[in-house]
Design a protein around this motif. Sequence first.
Motif, mmCIF file in Angstrom:
data_model
loop_
_atom_site.group_PDB
_atom_site.id
_atom_site.type_symbol
_atom_site.label_atom_id
_atom_site.label_comp_id
_atom_site.label_asym_id
_atom_site.label_seq_id
_atom_site.Cartn_x
_atom_site.Cartn_y
_atom_site.Cartn_z
ATOM 1 N N GLN A 97 3.501 6.218 -18.284
ATOM 2 C CA GLN A 97 4.132 7.409 -18.888
ATOM 3 C C GLN A 97 4.208 8.547 -17.882
ATOM 4 O OE1 GLN A 97 1.625 8.183 -22.298
ATOM 5 N NE2 GLN A 97 2.280 6.294 -23.324
ATOM 6 N N GLN A 98 3.131 8.751 -17.124
ATOM 7 C CA GLN A 98 3.117 9.859 -16.159
ATOM 8 C C GLN A 98 4.154 9.652 -15.063
ATOM 9 O OE1 GLN A 98 1.457 12.451 -17.057
ATOM 10 N NE2 GLN A 98 0.623 11.180 -18.704
ATOM 11 N N LEU A 99 4.433 8.404 -14.738
ATOM 12 C CA LEU A 99 5.390 8.122 -13.649
ATOM 13 C C LEU A 99 6.769 7.760 -14.195
ATOM 14 C CD1 LEU A 99 3.065 6.006 -11.316
ATOM 15 C CD2 LEU A 99 3.943 8.297 -10.834
ATOM 16 N N ASP A 100 6.897 7.816 -15.517
ATOM 17 C CA ASP A 100 8.189 7.545 -16.138
ATOM 18 C C ASP A 100 8.681 6.115 -15.857
ATOM 19 O OD1 ASP A 100 9.858 8.678 -17.821
ATOM 20 O OD2 ASP A 100 10.941 9.936 -16.368
ATOM 21 N N LEU A 101 7.812 5.170 -15.993
ATOM 22 C CA LEU A 101 8.169 3.775 -15.703
ATOM 23 C C LEU A 101 8.347 2.991 -17.001
ATOM 24 C CD1 LEU A 101 5.588 3.057 -12.843
ATOM 25 C CD2 LEU A 101 7.960 3.829 -12.634
ATOM 26 N N ALA A 102 9.092 1.900 -16.906
ATOM 27 C CA ALA A 102 9.321 1.073 -18.097
ATOM 28 C C ALA A 102 8.011 0.391 -18.488
ATOM 29 C CB ALA A 102 10.373 0.019 -17.791
ATOM 30 N N ILE A 114 2.282 -0.242 -10.702
ATOM 31 C CA ILE A 114 3.346 -0.234 -9.684
ATOM 32 C C ILE A 114 3.867 -1.666 -9.465
ATOM 33 C CG2 ILE A 114 3.884 0.359 -7.264
ATOM 34 C CD1 ILE A 114 3.198 2.743 -9.230
ATOM 35 N N ASP A 115 2.946 -2.626 -9.479
ATOM 36 C CA ASP A 115 3.355 -4.023 -9.294
ATOM 37 C C ASP A 115 4.302 -4.484 -10.401
ATOM 38 O OD1 ASP A 115 1.555 -4.117 -7.168
ATOM 39 O OD2 ASP A 115 -0.058 -4.952 -8.399
ATOM 40 N N GLU A 116 3.964 -4.173 -11.648
ATOM 41 C CA GLU A 116 4.831 -4.634 -12.754
ATOM 42 C C GLU A 116 6.237 -4.052 -12.554
ATOM 43 O OE1 GLU A 116 2.881 -6.687 -13.833
ATOM 44 O OE2 GLU A 116 1.187 -5.962 -14.991
ATOM 45 N N ILE A 126 0.840 -1.211 0.000
ATOM 46 C CA ILE A 126 0.000 0.000 0.000
ATOM 47 C C ILE A 126 0.879 1.267 0.000
ATOM 48 C CG2 ILE A 126 -1.813 1.265 1.253
ATOM 49 C CD1 ILE A 126 -2.917 -1.392 0.448
ATOM 50 N N ALA A 127 1.987 1.220 0.737
ATOM 51 C CA ALA A 127 2.841 2.417 0.814
ATOM 52 C C ALA A 127 3.391 2.784 -0.569
ATOM 53 C CB ALA A 127 3.986 2.176 1.796
ATOM 54 N N ASP A 128 3.694 1.764 -1.385
ATOM 55 C CA ASP A 128 4.207 2.052 -2.740
ATOM 56 C C ASP A 128 3.130 2.704 -3.608
ATOM 57 O OD1 ASP A 128 6.652 0.804 -2.132
ATOM 58 O OD2 ASP A 128 5.762 -1.165 -2.532
ATOM 59 N N TYR A 129 1.897 2.216 -3.456
ATOM 60 C CA TYR A 129 0.811 2.801 -4.258
ATOM 61 C C TYR A 129 0.561 4.246 -3.800
ATOM 62 C CZ TYR A 129 -0.003 -2.235 -4.863
ATOM 63 O OH TYR A 129 0.154 -3.570 -5.103
ATOM 64 N N ASP A 130 0.587 4.446 -2.476
ATOM 65 C CA ASP A 130 0.333 5.797 -1.964
ATOM 66 C C ASP A 130 1.426 6.764 -2.419
ATOM 67 O OD1 ASP A 130 -2.102 5.408 -0.791
ATOM 68 O OD2 ASP A 130 -1.283 4.826 1.162
ATOM 69 N N ALA A 131 2.661 6.262 -2.481
ATOM 70 C CA ALA A 131 3.765 7.132 -2.932
ATOM 71 C C ALA A 131 3.541 7.537 -4.390
ATOM 72 C CB ALA A 131 5.102 6.401 -2.770
ATOM 73 N N ALA A 132 3.065 6.617 -5.192
ATOM 74 C CA ALA A 132 2.812 6.938 -6.608
ATOM 75 C C ALA A 132 1.672 7.962 -6.708
ATOM 76 C CB ALA A 132 2.441 5.664 -7.372
ATOM 77 N N ILE A 133 0.652 7.779 -5.877
ATOM 78 C CA ILE A 133 -0.480 8.720 -5.893
ATOM 79 C C ILE A 133 0.004 10.112 -5.487
ATOM 80 C CG2 ILE A 133 -2.645 9.261 -4.657
ATOM 81 C CD1 ILE A 133 -3.571 6.639 -5.473
ATOM 82 N N ASP A 134 0.857 10.161 -4.475
ATOM 83 C CA ASP A 134 1.417 11.456 -4.040
ATOM 84 C C ASP A 134 2.144 12.148 -5.181
ATOM 85 O OD1 ASP A 134 0.499 11.475 -1.540
ATOM 86 O OD2 ASP A 134 2.396 10.936 -0.547
#
Length: 300
Positions: free
Chosen positions: A212-217, A184-186, A87-95
Amino acid sequence: MNASETGKQPYIGRFAPSPTGPLHLGSLYTALASFLDARHHHGQWRLRIDDLDRFRILPEASDQILFILDKLGLYWDGPVYYQSQHIADYDAAIDRLYQNGMLYPCSCSRKKLAQSGSVYPGFCRKNTHTSQQPYALRIKTDAQPIHFIDRLQGKIQQCLPQTTGDFIVKRKDNIIAYQLAVVIDEQQQHITQVVRGLDLLDSTTRQLYIQQQLDLAQPEYMHIPLIVDSHGIKLSKQTQAEAVSAHNPGQTLWHLLQKLNQHPPSELKHASAQDVLDWAIPHWQVDKLKKIRAISNQID
Ligand code: GLU
């Protein structure tokens, strides 16, 4: 030897069941396809339990899923990844998205949403701060077309304002939406290959947009046909699809290989799960699923 030891790009697939009931044939079908695809490419296969929706999950279902996969010889690499522990990882992405001005709170009622159709018209887009009422968080979409090449379905292109509009990344009940969690999981599991059912094809562009918004692969995607019942409806827990049994695992795999159009030799029909998999991994040919949208669940 794994791919990184040979200097090749890693090939990492995954299976991500929702533990809302015991595994049924439709889910196992996807599990087998992604397993064979990963193993055929000497890659890894990871297991993730999509257990964020506390209103829908059944506490005993996760262990039942693990038990059946194990019985069938579909062994996964590394620890099981439970979404509820991230959950903390998802919340960080939302932030991050919030800080970048990409999100806004939406307190539209179900009724209002139902009246406005399947594309959200942006009623709350101008909202800048949260209200006392429960609210969801939506991500702003833009008209830039999003496209990708699906390994089976070919080129897919969508403009989000036409297909969904601004979509939800965190629900009103505070549960992280699937579209955000899966992205986030991928990334966390270093997934390079997503193999899953055709019913999720349409949600892929939303996931690419968040990436794209989070600059992820961006992983590669392959959406395979669905197993349907005699009425042409996808097997699912909602349609009371039968749970897969742990008896005769070799035969279950053999039948699923037929449904995956792999034409397993009839001599293997009564073989052990391991013997069936030992045949299936080197013979895996994904092209045999091209241009098929649905497969009947009738045992042939
Ligand atoms: N948990 C989802 C399901 O069971 C699958 C998610 C995915 O593969 O991206 O339908």
